[in-house]
Every structure is written in structure tokens, then in C-alpha cells.
Design a protein around this motif. Structure first.
Motif, PDB file in Angstrom:
ATOM      1  N   ARG A 136       0.826  -1.207   0.000  1.00 19.39           N
ATOM      2  CA  ARG A 136       0.000   0.000   0.000  1.00 19.39           C
ATOM      3  C   ARG A 136       0.859   1.255   0.000  1.00 19.39           C
ATOM      4  NH1 ARG A 136      -3.187  -2.759  -1.591  1.00 19.39           N
ATOM      5  NH2 ARG A 136      -5.196  -3.433  -0.745  1.00 19.39           N
ATOM      6  N   ARG A 137       1.896   1.238   0.823  1.00 19.20           N
ATOM      7  CA  ARG A 137       2.797   2.394   0.891  1.00 19.20           C
ATOM      8  C   ARG A 137       3.431   2.650  -0.475  1.00 19.20           C
ATOM      9  NH1 ARG A 137       8.084   3.796   1.721  1.00 19.20           N
ATOM     10  NH2 ARG A 137       8.457   5.583   3.112  1.00 19.20           N
ATOM     11  N   GLU A 138       3.893   1.591  -1.135  1.00 26.31           N
ATOM     12  CA  GLU A 138       4.510   1.740  -2.447  1.00 26.31           C
ATOM     13  C   GLU A 138       3.497   2.221  -3.480  1.00 26.31           C
ATOM     14  OE1 GLU A 138       7.897   1.293  -3.155  1.00 26.31           O
ATOM     15  OE2 GLU A 138       7.838   1.401  -0.969  1.00 26.31           O
ATOM     16  N   GLU A 139       2.258   1.780  -3.357  1.00 24.49           N
ATOM     17  CA  GLU A 139       1.215   2.224  -4.281  1.00 24.49           C
ATOM     18  C   GLU A 139       0.949   3.724  -4.130  1.00 24.49           C
ATOM     19  OE1 GLU A 139      -1.374  -1.948  -4.616  1.00 24.49           O
ATOM     20  OE2 GLU A 139      -1.976  -0.353  -3.225  1.00 24.49           O
ATOM     21  N   ILE A 140       0.982   4.206  -2.903  1.00 22.83           N
ATOM     22  CA  ILE A 140       0.765   5.634  -2.658  1.00 22.83           C
ATOM     23  C   ILE A 140       1.912   6.457  -3.254  1.00 22.83           C
ATOM     24  CG2 ILE A 140       0.636   7.412  -0.864  1.00 22.83           C
ATOM     25  CD1 ILE A 140      -0.764   5.234   0.887  1.00 22.83           C
ATOM     26  N   THR A 149      -2.939  17.193  -5.090  1.00 24.82           N
ATOM     27  CA  THR A 149      -3.534  17.098  -3.760  1.00 24.82           C
ATOM     28  C   THR A 149      -3.471  15.650  -3.272  1.00 24.82           C
ATOM     29  OG1 THR A 149      -5.772  16.595  -4.539  1.00 24.82           O
ATOM     30  CG2 THR A 149      -5.144  18.933  -4.393  1.00 24.82           C
ATOM     31  N   LEU A 150      -3.728  15.457  -1.988  1.00 25.74           N
ATOM     32  CA  LEU A 150      -3.770  14.106  -1.439  1.00 25.74           C
ATOM     33  C   LEU A 150      -4.867  13.274  -2.102  1.00 25.74           C
ATOM     34  CD1 LEU A 150      -3.159  14.712   2.382  1.00 25.74           C
ATOM     35  CD2 LEU A 150      -1.585  13.706   0.719  1.00 25.74           C
ATOM     36  N   ARG A 151      -5.977  13.922  -2.427  1.00 29.69           N
ATOM     37  CA  ARG A 151      -7.063  13.202  -3.099  1.00 29.69           C
ATOM     38  C   ARG A 151      -6.629  12.759  -4.500  1.00 29.69           C
ATOM     39  NH1 ARG A 151     -11.439  13.129  -0.049  1.00 29.69           N
ATOM     40  NH2 ARG A 151     -11.753  14.776   1.514  1.00 29.69           N
ATOM     41  N   ASP A 152      -5.829  13.585  -5.177  1.00 29.44           N
ATOM     42  CA  ASP A 152      -5.299  13.195  -6.488  1.00 29.44           C
ATOM     43  C   ASP A 152      -4.412  11.961  -6.353  1.00 29.44           C
ATOM     44  OD1 ASP A 152      -6.497  15.379  -7.781  1.00 29.44           O
ATOM     45  OD2 ASP A 152      -4.769  16.666  -7.376  1.00 29.44           O
ATOM     46  N   ILE A 153      -3.567  11.982  -5.329  1.00 27.25           N
ATOM     47  CA  ILE A 153      -2.651  10.863  -5.102  1.00 27.25           C
ATOM     48  C   ILE A 153      -3.432   9.594  -4.792  1.00 27.25           C
ATOM     49  CG2 ILE A 153      -0.783   9.979  -3.643  1.00 27.25           C
ATOM     50  CD1 ILE A 153       0.017  12.946  -3.169  1.00 27.25           C
ATOM     51  N   ALA A 154      -4.441   9.720  -3.943  1.00 26.49           N
ATOM     52  CA  ALA A 154      -5.260   8.563  -3.586  1.00 26.49           C
ATOM     53  C   ALA A 154      -5.940   7.978  -4.823  1.00 26.49           C
ATOM     54  CB  ALA A 154      -6.298   8.968  -2.548  1.00 26.49           C
ATOM     55  N   LYS A 155      -6.449   8.852  -5.682  1.00 24.33           N
ATOM     56  CA  LYS A 155      -7.120   8.386  -6.892  1.00 24.33           C
ATOM     57  C   LYS A 155      -6.145   7.644  -7.802  1.00 24.33           C
ATOM     58  CE  LYS A 155     -10.002  10.022 -10.720  1.00 24.33           C
ATOM     59  NZ  LYS A 155     -10.644  11.213 -11.354  1.00 24.33           N
ATOM     60  N   VAL A 168      -6.476   3.981  -3.877  1.00 24.09           N
ATOM     61  CA  VAL A 168      -6.728   3.724  -2.456  1.00 24.09           C
ATOM     62  C   VAL A 168      -7.651   4.822  -1.940  1.00 24.09           C
ATOM     63  CG1 VAL A 168      -4.463   2.643  -2.129  1.00 24.09           C
ATOM     64  CG2 VAL A 168      -4.751   5.087  -1.631  1.00 24.09           C
ATOM     65  N   SER A 169      -8.246   4.586  -0.791  1.00 25.12           N
ATOM     66  CA  SER A 169      -9.124   5.601  -0.218  1.00 25.12           C
ATOM     67  C   SER A 169      -8.292   6.739   0.375  1.00 25.12           C
ATOM     68  CB  SER A 169     -10.009   4.989   0.866  1.00 25.12           C
ATOM     69  OG  SER A 169      -9.233   4.628   1.997  1.00 25.12           O
ATOM     70  N   TYR A 170      -8.910   7.882   0.459  1.00 22.17           N
ATOM     71  CA  TYR A 170      -8.232   9.056   1.022  1.00 22.17           C
ATOM     72  C   TYR A 170      -7.743   8.772   2.436  1.00 22.17           C
ATOM     73  CZ  TYR A 170      -7.656  13.887   2.667  1.00 22.17           C
ATOM     74  OH  TYR A 170      -7.163  15.046   3.200  1.00 22.17           O
ATOM     75  N   GLY A 171      -8.554   8.061   3.214  1.00 22.13           N
ATOM     76  CA  GLY A 171      -8.185   7.775   4.592  1.00 22.13           C
ATOM     77  C   GLY A 171      -6.975   6.879   4.721  1.00 22.13           C
ATOM     78  N   VAL A 172      -6.779   5.994   3.747  1.00 25.23           N
ATOM     79  CA  VAL A 172      -5.635   5.076   3.791  1.00 25.23           C
ATOM     80  C   VAL A 172      -4.324   5.846   3.755  1.00 25.23           C
ATOM     81  CG1 VAL A 172      -4.377   3.321   2.463  1.00 25.23           C
ATOM     82  CG2 VAL A 172      -6.827   3.069   2.860  1.00 25.23           C
ATOM     83  N   ILE A 173      -4.278   6.933   3.004  1.00 26.85           N
ATOM     84  CA  ILE A 173      -3.053   7.726   2.904  1.00 26.85           C
ATOM     85  C   ILE A 173      -2.599   8.182   4.284  1.00 26.85           C
ATOM     86  CG2 ILE A 173      -2.147   9.978   2.173  1.00 26.85           C
ATOM     87  CD1 ILE A 173      -3.368   9.596  -0.485  1.00 26.85           C
ATOM     88  N   HIS A 174      -3.518   8.624   5.122  1.00 25.79           N
ATOM     89  CA  HIS A 174      -3.157   9.133   6.441  1.00 25.79           C
ATOM     90  C   HIS A 174      -2.699   8.040   7.398  1.00 25.79           C
ATOM     91  CE1 HIS A 174      -4.211  13.310   5.753  1.00 25.79           C
ATOM     92  NE2 HIS A 174      -5.298  12.901   5.117  1.00 25.79           N
ATOM     93  N   TYR A 175      -2.945   6.800   7.037  1.00 19.09           N
ATOM     94  CA  TYR A 175      -2.437   5.682   7.846  1.00 19.09           C
ATOM     95  C   TYR A 175      -0.929   5.545   7.673  1.00 19.09           C
ATOM     96  CZ  TYR A 175      -1.851   0.940   9.658  1.00 19.09           C
ATOM     97  OH  TYR A 175      -1.438  -0.161  10.376  1.00 19.09           O
ATOM     98  N   PHE A 176      -0.427   5.938   6.488  1.00 13.89           N
ATOM     99  CA  PHE A 176       0.997   5.769   6.172  1.00 13.89           C
ATOM    100  C   PHE A 176       1.779   7.083   6.192  1.00 13.89           C
ATOM    101  CE2 PHE A 176      -1.165   2.207   4.147  1.00 13.89           C
ATOM    102  CZ  PHE A 176      -0.396   1.131   4.582  1.00 13.89           C
TER     103      PHE A 176
END
Length: 205
Positions: free
Chosen positions: A10-14, A31-37, A41-49
Motif C-alpha cells: 500500500r505504501r509503495e502504491e501511494i 492534492t492528497l485526493r489526487d494521489i489517492a485516486k 486507495v481511499s483518502y483515509g488510507v493515505i493518512h495511515y501511512f
């Protein structure tokens, strides 16, 4: 173990998602939403890493330069002569750096950010130092094996070599129709060999 593997993936995908974003637009607009898209992955997943966009950018900068160096090292096989190793590197780097448009855009985005971010700057500084060190070692080995009649300082040559590659990459961005790939490869290798004056492989006539 499986959970750790999934987390790493997941981290590598982000990080890859950010890479894809920077390949098509400027870093200010991402933006973070652009990266998530892009990472699917979901927007919330980004903040996990990662805590913020800067953390992802720093991770990408480190991964990006390390990956490029790993690829470059893989082309410098020890069993080849030094001139052969340099020839392979010129050809490979022309493909990897000079004419790879996606990589060029990401590089320029990261370079622009590095001017104002010490972490990214240090990653780039370390990358170029290691790149020069690799080229310097090839030249030193060539001198010790008698493959070059004479040469400038290996360190000075390494600086020139890296500058030629990076400078040509910039020129192809600014004027993409100036040269084709083969012309660039021939031109770079010509001046590399002029600088090193390799011994002829057969007696001169």
C-alpha cells in the motif's frame, strides 16, 4: 507477515500514485485526493501511512533516486571493459533519463521542490554524489587495467559525464526535435572517448 507485506505494498502504491501525478502536472496542483485516486486507495488510507503530502514527496524522492542508481549500477557489469561499460551506460542513460518523458517531468518537479526542501535536496545531493562515484570507479579501473592511455582526473571526468547526461536531458526537454536517440548516444559516447583517449583494440595501420 502477510499484514506487513500488504502494508508495504500500500505504501509503495501511494508513492507510485504521487509519481504518476507529478508526471502529468506540477507539484503545486497535486492534492492528497489526487494521489489517492492515482494509487487506487481511499483518502483515509493515505493518512495511515503518511501525515501529509510532504512526507510522500520525501519518500518518493528517496525511492526515486535510489531506484535510478540501482538501474544504472545494473548496466555496469564488472566483466566488461571500462570503455564497454561506459558505452552501455551512455546507451542506457539516454533511454532512462534523456528521452523518458515521464521520468523527466517527475525529475524536474522534484528538483524544483528540492530548492526549498532540505530533505529532497539531500536526497538529490546524495544521488549525484553516488552517480559520480560510480563513473569515477569505472574510469579508475580502466586506467589500472591499461585500457586508457591517459585521462583527466577520474573525479573530474565523472563530473563531466554526469553533467553531459543531465545537460542533454534538459536540452531534449527544451528542444525535443533537436536530436534523435541514436544521434544523442553517438554524440555522448564520442566526447566520452575523446576525454579518456582509450587504447586502440588493434594495432594501428
Amino acid at each position: 507477515m502477510a499484514r506487513k507485506k500488504i502494508a508495504h505494498t500500500r505504501r509503495e502504491e501511494i508513492i507510485a500514485g504521487l509519481y504518476d501525478c507529478l508526471a502529468v502536472t506540477g507539484h503545486e496542483q497535486v492534492t492528497l485526493r489526487d494521489i489517492a485516486k492515482r494509487a487506487n486507495v481511499s483518502y483515509g488510507v493515505i493518512h495511515y501511512f503518511f501525515t501529509c503530502k510532504k512526507d510522500i514527496i520525501t519518500a518518493l524522492a528517496k525511492d526515486y533516486v535510489n531506484h535510478r542508481l540501482t538501474l544504472v549500477k545494473s548496466q555496469a557489469a564488472q566483466h566488461d571493459s571500462s570503455p564497454e561499460r561506459l558505452h552501455k551506460l551512455v546507451s542506457f542513460l539516454t533511454e532512462l533519463i534523456i528521452f523518458e518523458k515521464k521520468s523527466q517531468r517527475v525529475f524536474l518537479n522534484l528538483y524544483h521542490m528540492a530548492l526549498n526542501d532540505r530533505d529532497i535536496w539531500n536526497a538529490y545531493k546524495s544521488s549525484f554524489k553516488r552517480f559520480r562515484g560510480l563513473i569515477q570507479k569505472i574510469v579508475e579501473e580502466g586506467i589500472s587495467r591499461g585500457e586508457f592511455d591517459h585521462a583527466a582526473s577520474p573525479a573530474s571526468f565523472a563530473l563531466m559525464f554526469v553533467s553531459l547526461i543531465e545537460g542533454m536531458a534538459l536540452q531534449t526537454i527544451l528542444a525535443p526535435t533537436l536530436f534523435d536517440k541514436q544521434a544523442v548516444k553517438d554524440l555522448l559516447y564520442k566526447y566520452v572517448m575523446i576525454a579518456l583517449s582509450p587504447k586502440p583494440t588493434s594495432p594501428s595501420q
